[in-house]
Design a protein around this motif. Structure first.
Motif, PDB file in Angstrom:
ATOM      1  N   ASN A   1      -4.722   8.105   2.067  1.00 48.85           N
ATOM      2  CA  ASN A   1      -4.984   6.685   2.279  1.00 48.85           C
ATOM      3  C   ASN A   1      -3.762   5.927   2.801  1.00 48.85           C
ATOM      4  O   ASN A   1      -3.734   4.695   2.777  1.00 48.85           O
ATOM      5  CB  ASN A   1      -5.467   6.031   0.980  1.00 48.85           C
ATOM      6  CG  ASN A   1      -6.869   6.467   0.621  1.00 48.85           C
ATOM      7  OD1 ASN A   1      -7.704   6.691   1.491  1.00 48.85           O
ATOM      8  ND2 ASN A   1      -7.127   6.622  -0.668  1.00 48.85           N
ATOM      9  N   VAL A   2      -2.758   6.652   3.257  1.00 54.53           N
ATOM     10  CA  VAL A   2      -1.541   6.041   3.787  1.00 54.53           C
ATOM     11  C   VAL A   2      -1.376   6.467   5.241  1.00 54.53           C
ATOM     12  O   VAL A   2      -1.455   7.653   5.561  1.00 54.53           O
ATOM     13  CB  VAL A   2      -0.304   6.462   2.969  1.00 54.53           C
ATOM     14  CG1 VAL A   2       0.971   5.960   3.643  1.00 54.53           C
ATOM     15  CG2 VAL A   2      -0.393   5.918   1.552  1.00 54.53           C
TER      16      VAL A   2
ATOM     17  N   TYR B   1       1.879  -0.071  -3.337  1.00 57.18           N
ATOM     18  CA  TYR B   1       1.787   0.017  -1.875  1.00 57.18           C
ATOM     19  C   TYR B   1       0.595  -0.790  -1.366  1.00 57.18           C
ATOM     20  O   TYR B   1       0.724  -1.590  -0.434  1.00 57.18           O
ATOM     21  CB  TYR B   1       1.658   1.478  -1.463  1.00 57.18           C
ATOM     22  CG  TYR B   1       1.277   1.680  -0.019  1.00 57.18           C
ATOM     23  CD1 TYR B   1       2.221   1.580   0.998  1.00 57.18           C
ATOM     24  CD2 TYR B   1      -0.048   1.954   0.331  1.00 57.18           C
ATOM     25  CE1 TYR B   1       1.868   1.753   2.328  1.00 57.18           C
ATOM     26  CE2 TYR B   1      -0.411   2.129   1.655  1.00 57.18           C
ATOM     27  CZ  TYR B   1       0.546   2.027   2.643  1.00 57.18           C
ATOM     28  OH  TYR B   1       0.179   2.194   3.962  1.00 57.18           O
ATOM     29  N   ARG B   2      -0.559  -0.604  -1.985  1.00 62.59           N
ATOM     30  CA  ARG B   2      -1.759  -1.302  -1.533  1.00 62.59           C
ATOM     31  C   ARG B   2      -1.614  -2.811  -1.690  1.00 62.59           C
ATOM     32  O   ARG B   2      -1.961  -3.577  -0.789  1.00 62.59           O
ATOM     33  CB  ARG B   2      -2.975  -0.794  -2.314  1.00 62.59           C
ATOM     34  CG  ARG B   2      -4.302  -1.397  -1.845  1.00 62.59           C
ATOM     35  CD  ARG B   2      -5.491  -0.670  -2.429  1.00 62.59           C
ATOM     36  NE  ARG B   2      -5.468  -0.652  -3.875  1.00 62.59           N
ATOM     37  CZ  ARG B   2      -5.289   0.468  -4.606  1.00 62.59           C
ATOM     38  NH1 ARG B   2      -5.087   1.625  -3.999  1.00 62.59           N
ATOM     39  NH2 ARG B   2      -5.283   0.414  -5.916  1.00 62.59           N
ATOM     40  N   ARG B   3      -1.059  -3.248  -2.828  1.00 68.77           N
ATOM     41  CA  ARG B   3      -0.875  -4.684  -3.041  1.00 68.77           C
ATOM     42  C   ARG B   3       0.085  -5.269  -2.009  1.00 68.77           C
ATOM     43  O   ARG B   3      -0.139  -6.353  -1.466  1.00 68.77           O
ATOM     44  CB  ARG B   3      -0.364  -4.950  -4.460  1.00 68.77           C
ATOM     45  CG  ARG B   3      -1.422  -4.812  -5.540  1.00 68.77           C
ATOM     46  CD  ARG B   3      -0.954  -5.452  -6.834  1.00 68.77           C
ATOM     47  NE  ARG B   3       0.211  -4.766  -7.378  1.00 68.77           N
ATOM     48  CZ  ARG B   3       0.169  -3.768  -8.226  1.00 68.77           C
ATOM     49  NH1 ARG B   3      -1.015  -3.296  -8.621  1.00 68.77           N
ATOM     50  NH2 ARG B   3       1.273  -3.217  -8.687  1.00 68.77           N
TER      51      ARG B   3
ATOM     52  N   VAL C   1       0.698  -4.204   1.002  1.00 68.97           N
ATOM     53  CA  VAL C   1       0.063  -4.235   2.316  1.00 68.97           C
ATOM     54  C   VAL C   1      -0.827  -5.470   2.445  1.00 68.97           C
ATOM     55  O   VAL C   1      -0.774  -6.181   3.467  1.00 68.97           O
ATOM     56  CB  VAL C   1      -0.739  -2.957   2.568  1.00 68.97           C
ATOM     57  CG1 VAL C   1      -1.652  -3.106   3.795  1.00 68.97           C
ATOM     58  CG2 VAL C   1       0.191  -1.771   2.775  1.00 68.97           C
TER      59      VAL C   1
ATOM     60  N   ALA D   1      -4.257  -1.804   5.682  1.00 72.16           N
ATOM     61  CA  ALA D   1      -5.038  -2.321   4.559  1.00 72.16           C
ATOM     62  C   ALA D   1      -6.405  -1.654   4.482  1.00 72.16           C
ATOM     63  O   ALA D   1      -6.886  -1.303   3.389  1.00 72.16           O
ATOM     64  CB  ALA D   1      -5.190  -3.836   4.683  1.00 72.16           C
TER      65      ALA D   1
ATOM     66  N   ALA E   1      -5.859   1.819   3.134  1.00 68.03           N
ATOM     67  CA  ALA E   1      -5.469   1.791   1.727  1.00 68.03           C
ATOM     68  C   ALA E   1      -6.633   1.425   0.818  1.00 68.03           C
ATOM     69  O   ALA E   1      -6.729   1.912  -0.310  1.00 68.03           O
ATOM     70  CB  ALA E   1      -4.327   0.795   1.528  1.00 68.03           C
ATOM     71  N   ALA E   2      -7.533   0.578   1.327  1.00 67.15           N
ATOM     72  CA  ALA E   2      -8.683   0.143   0.529  1.00 67.15           C
ATOM     73  C   ALA E   2      -9.797   1.174   0.496  1.00 67.15           C
ATOM     74  O   ALA E   2     -10.747   1.044  -0.286  1.00 67.15           O
ATOM     75  CB  ALA E   2      -9.214  -1.180   1.062  1.00 67.15           C
TER      76      ALA E   2
END
Length: 337
Positions: free
Chosen positions: A100-101, A2-4, A6, A151, A154-155
């Motif tokens: 974090n979402v 998911y993070r990648r 985004v 982002a 998420a980070a």
């Protein structure tokens, strides 16, 4: 994953926004005069006969093979981005319990992308109406800003509690940047960037003759007034000059923000705001002095996107740690219930 996704989507959105500016500024917006394909084909290569016929009829017209490829590459990337955002929304929904979402923003992005697709279609089928093209630009930058918020969340990273006065000034700064980008988009889509060829004055005057009413009439054809007459030089001058006045306001507001950030101990943020501002102002002046060369014009659009990203990050990071989005706040409260 998911993070990648985004972060990849954020980079791709920036690329699509800048490439869109390149397509518009190189007069390739009608390189394929239909949508979503090119003369009903998957690529310009498949539509080579129709393109050749169009070039034979109008050698200096809006259609040519290079212009068609510019337009279609932009569409391919935009379609890829749209699919990626749909995947991000599905993953966000599956991970909606993750702090974090931001599932609300991820779902809202799907709606924004649908509207963007329609605006992209109307940009072509309605023959580059300024209101539609400007709306398409705003939609692209909205997509980029929302992805930046995803982002940042998420980070992880730290939020800083600052004074309410500084936070309000940061929000004001974001609003004036947005307003200036809209003015810049209106200037570009009306091809008014060279209405004033001198600097700092315009046509040798600090207040040139202007037709503001027709300049900012939204519902009209490209290069025409609402009554169907040709748009006058005075109207184009009004569009350009208002963008310059907006730049002066943005410069003052953002310099104050940069100094206040530095005074509050946020030196990196202050330097980022001041740096992005100086680069953008210099690019704007250079475009006037050098008569809008394509690389500088595209760079000015990229600078606007970077300045907006900077302001989104600053506003997000200045929020107190206790402030969450509506979904995140509910999770936070449930965790300690």
């Amino acid at each position: 994953m998911y993070r990648r996704l985004v972060f990849i989507a954020l980079f791709l959105t920036f690329t699509v926004v800048v490439l869109g500016a390149f397509v518009r500024l190189s007069d390739a917006g009608l390189g394929c005069p239909d949508w979503p394909g090119c003369y009903g084909q998957l690529s310009p290569a498949h539509a080579s006969e129709q393109i050749a016929e169009a070039v034979a009829e109008a050698p200096h017209g809006p259609v040519s093979m290079p212009k068609a490829w510019k337009e279609m590459i932009h569409r391919y990337l935009a379609a890829t981005l749209g699919f990626g955002i749909l995947v991000i929304a599905l993953l966000a929904w599956r991970r909606r319990q993750d702090a974090n979402v931001r599932v609300g923003i991820a779902i809202a992005l799907v709606g924004v992308v649908i509207v963007q697709g329609l605006l992209g279609k109307w940009t072509v089928t309605l023959l580059l109406k300024p209101a539609i093209v400007t709306g398409h630009l705003i939609g692209g930058l909205t997509t980029m800003s929302l992805l930046a918020l995803l982002a940042l969340k998420a980070a992880g990273g730290q939020r800083y509690g600052v004074s309410s006065g500084l936070l309000r000034w940061a929000r004001l700064s974001l609003l004036v940047v947005i307003a200036q980008i809209v003015l810049g988009g209106w200037t570009s889509t009306n091809y008014a960037a060279l209405a004033c060829t001198d600097f700092p004055t315009c046509r040798g005057s600090w207040w040139p003759a202007m037709d503001v009413a027709n300049a900012f009439h939204v519902v009209r054809e490209l290069g025409m007034t609402a009554q169907g007459d040709l748009l006058s030089n005075e109207a184009l001058t009004a569009i350009h000059w208002m963008h310059r006045l907006g730049a002066a306001v943005v410069t003052i507001v953002l310099l104050v923000l940069a100094f206040r950030l530095i005074a509050a101990g946020r030196r990196a943020m202050g330097a980022a705001v001041a740096g992005a501002l100086v680069v953008q102002v210099c690019l704007g002046i250079a475009n006037v002095l050098f008569s809008l060369p394509l690389p500088l014009a595209v760079a000015h659009n990229a600078g606007a996107a970077l300045l907006l990203l900077t302001m989104v990050v600053v506003n997000e990071r200045l929020l107190p740690a206790r402030q969450w989005g509506w979904v995140g706040r509910r999770k936070h409260e449930n965790a300690y219930a």
